[in-house]
Scaffold this motif. Structure first.
Motif: not given
Length: 149
Positions: A138, A141, A147
């Motif tokens: 995450n 990203k 994100k």
């Protein structure tokens, strides 16, 4: 509820304990924590070997890296080699004299790992590794802009 700030504090606490354990174990050899970090990092990552790369990867100041590298060169643990293609670049190389110390550091690292993970179920460790990997994915990203808000 767990948040990023508490996770960062927990990871920092682990890093401090690890650093203190290695430094205390290696103190008889008169290495600073930063020197230990550099030796172990270079032994594990031989292709990442410039001072600039160490600053980024170890997340410490340029001046701390410079002082520590100088000390390791004076102790005969590191040498600098000029890059064949770019004479401005200096590559840090571990000397043969450093190998016994690096092996000792690795021995203490393994000992620390056993102490830190004692009494933790294998399944719990596997779950933690998977969770941390997902968090890392995450974060990558976010860094790449995939994100966000």
């Amino acid at each position: 509820m767990t948040n990023v700030e508490s996770m960062l504090k927990q990871f920092a606490s682990i890093r401090r304990a690890y650093g203190k354990y290695l430094y205390t174990s290696m103190n008889a050899n008169n290495f600073s924590p930063s020197e230990i970090d550099i030796l172990i990092f270079l032994s594990n990552n031989p292709s990442i070997n410039t001072s600039k790369e160490l600053v980024v990867c170890l997340a410490v100041s340029k001046s701390l890296i410079a002082r520590s590298v100088d000390a390791l060169i004076q102790k005969g643990m590191l040498k600098m080699e000029e890059d064949k293609n770019d004479h401005r670049l200096q590559h840090l190389k571990i000397t043969k004299a450093a190998v016994p110390y690096i092996n000792e550091i690795k021995k203490y690292r393994d000992s620390f790992t056993k102490l830190a993970l004692a009494d933790i179920d294998e399944q719990d460790l596997k779950c933690m590794e998977e969770t941390v990997k997902k968090i890392e994915d995450n974060m990558q990203k976010i860094i790449r802009g995939e994100k966000g808000l």
